[in-house]
Motif scaffolding. Sequence first.
Motif, PDB file in Angstrom:
ATOM      1  N   HIS A   4      95.558  67.648  24.412  1.00 13.77           N
ATOM      2  CA  HIS A   4      94.718  68.927  23.967  1.00 13.77           C
ATOM      3  C   HIS A   4      95.353  69.461  22.739  1.00 13.77           C
ATOM      4  CE1 HIS A   4      92.295  68.971  27.451  1.00 13.77           C
ATOM      5  NE2 HIS A   4      93.110  68.797  27.889  1.00 13.77           N
ATOM      6  N   ASP A   5      94.575  70.072  22.045  1.00 14.72           N
ATOM      7  CA  ASP A   5      95.052  70.936  20.675  1.00 14.72           C
ATOM      8  C   ASP A   5      94.230  72.508  20.828  1.00 14.72           C
ATOM      9  OD1 ASP A   5      92.288  70.843  20.198  1.00 14.72           O
ATOM     10  OD2 ASP A   5      92.409  69.495  18.435  1.00 14.72           O
ATOM     11  N   GLN A   7      91.877  73.969  19.867  1.00 13.60           N
ATOM     12  CA  GLN A   7      90.310  73.997  20.285  1.00 13.60           C
ATOM     13  C   GLN A   7      89.882  73.506  21.744  1.00 13.60           C
ATOM     14  OE1 GLN A   7      89.001  75.642  17.869  1.00 13.60           O
ATOM     15  NE2 GLN A   7      90.254  75.300  16.252  1.00 13.60           N
ATOM     16  N   THR A   8      90.681  72.550  22.059  1.00 19.79           N
ATOM     17  CA  THR A   8      90.338  71.864  23.367  1.00 19.79           C
ATOM     18  C   THR A   8      91.323  72.310  24.499  1.00 19.79           C
ATOM     19  OG1 THR A   8      91.754  70.044  22.899  1.00 19.79           O
ATOM     20  CG2 THR A   8      89.296  70.069  22.176  1.00 19.79           C
ATOM     21  N   PRO A  10      92.550  73.899  27.722  1.00 18.55           N
ATOM     22  CA  PRO A  10      91.870  74.654  28.737  1.00 18.55           C
ATOM     23  C   PRO A  10      92.545  75.785  29.119  1.00 18.55           C
ATOM     24  CG  PRO A  10      93.005  72.731  29.855  1.00 18.55           C
ATOM     25  CD  PRO A  10      93.236  72.637  28.395  1.00 18.55           C
ATOM     26  N   ARG A  24      97.098  79.128  27.824  1.00 18.34           N
ATOM     27  CA  ARG A  24      96.926  77.767  27.243  1.00 18.34           C
ATOM     28  C   ARG A  24      98.011  77.197  26.626  1.00 18.34           C
ATOM     29  NH1 ARG A  24      91.894  80.147  23.439  1.00 18.34           N
ATOM     30  NH2 ARG A  24      90.645  80.696  25.399  1.00 18.34           N
ATOM     31  N   ASP A  53      98.391  74.271  15.933  1.00 21.69           N
ATOM     32  CA  ASP A  53      98.601  72.854  15.914  1.00 21.69           C
ATOM     33  C   ASP A  53      99.621  72.350  15.084  1.00 21.69           C
ATOM     34  OD1 ASP A  53      96.151  72.718  17.473  1.00 21.69           O
ATOM     35  OD2 ASP A  53      94.799  72.613  16.001  1.00 21.69           O
ATOM     36  N   ARG A 182      86.711  77.542  17.761  1.00 25.24           N
ATOM     37  CA  ARG A 182      86.701  77.399  19.114  1.00 25.24           C
ATOM     38  C   ARG A 182      85.311  77.865  19.883  1.00 25.24           C
ATOM     39  NH1 ARG A 182      90.868  76.331  23.333  1.00 25.24           N
ATOM     40  NH2 ARG A 182      89.812  76.903  25.443  1.00 25.24           N
ATOM     41  N   ASP A 184      84.740  77.827  23.386  1.00 28.55           N
ATOM     42  CA  ASP A 184      85.121  78.509  24.782  1.00 28.55           C
ATOM     43  C   ASP A 184      86.111  79.632  24.551  1.00 28.55           C
ATOM     44  OD1 ASP A 184      85.637  79.124  27.316  1.00 28.55           O
ATOM     45  OD2 ASP A 184      86.929  77.509  27.585  1.00 28.55           O
TER      46      ASP A 184
END
Length: 307
Positions: A4-5, A7-8, A10, A24, A53, A182, A184
């Motif tokens: 994950h980064d 943006q992703t 969860p 996160r 990141d 992002r 979400d």
Amino acid sequence: MIQHDHQTAPTQFVEAKGIRFAYRRFGKIGGVPVVFNQHFRGTMDYWDPAVTDGLARNREVILFNNAGVSSSSGKVPTSFQEMGANAIAFVKALPLTKVDVLGFSIGGMVAQEIAVQAPDLVRRLILVGTGSRGADMSTSKSAEIFAGAYDPPEHLWLAVHFSPSASSRAAGLAFLKRKLLRQDRDPEVSEEAGAAQREAIGKYIAPADSVLAYLRDIRQPTLIVQGSNDVIIPTVNSYTLQQHLPNAQLILYPDANHGSFYQYPQLFESQADQFLASALQDGDPNLRPSERLPFPSIVSAAGNFCL
């Protein structure tokens, strides 16, 4: 395993002290993770993905909302000492026994309190655009900036984080574009939470006898990062931190305001990564002098010594 980064990653939750903390985590597993502490009215979505990141390439990054902020439950305390205690509880609930701590703005004040209250938990500190207890806010333009009207409203953060110059404003617009990628996203911080944070600021900057004495107890290697003209938490406060912390270095970025590391994300990433990875004098008796990589006390943005 899915990589994950920013943006992703969860949103996850962990409970400690009766608080459901939202967080996160992403990046390279193994080693000491770095825990990010956010600024006034900020959420996990207010960090710059170029910074998070960038650092996540070589270590795990953990973003979280402290108690009462956005998607975390509970109430925002009215002191940074209490916020620090909540942050410690969050880290231990993950569970982690050693972390690096990055704090931006009031998050830097919380980061100092984490180090004071749990010195064995914190390996190294990065303090960005922040100040000490009793900070000199006499030249701050924070009140007028946050009281202003902006079209679009998101341009408030241009005034907060960037200088009025064309190059700084261009960097600010690029930051806002990255920040909003992002989908979400966290809920915005409530007015009640913002008011509690303001009250905590007032208590923290209040003058007192021997107000800087606590800094002697923060012995971890500390990297202080600041803009040349911070109009939110004036730049002079970073000099104060560097002079009173036993093991601190200061980097100043030119033509930069409160969000200096957002204006120079690649440079910050490089310098922060070197700081976190290098063998500094952080209490390891097994390090030989030749294995230690000292930083100068004050450097310019280019990494040159400043006189």
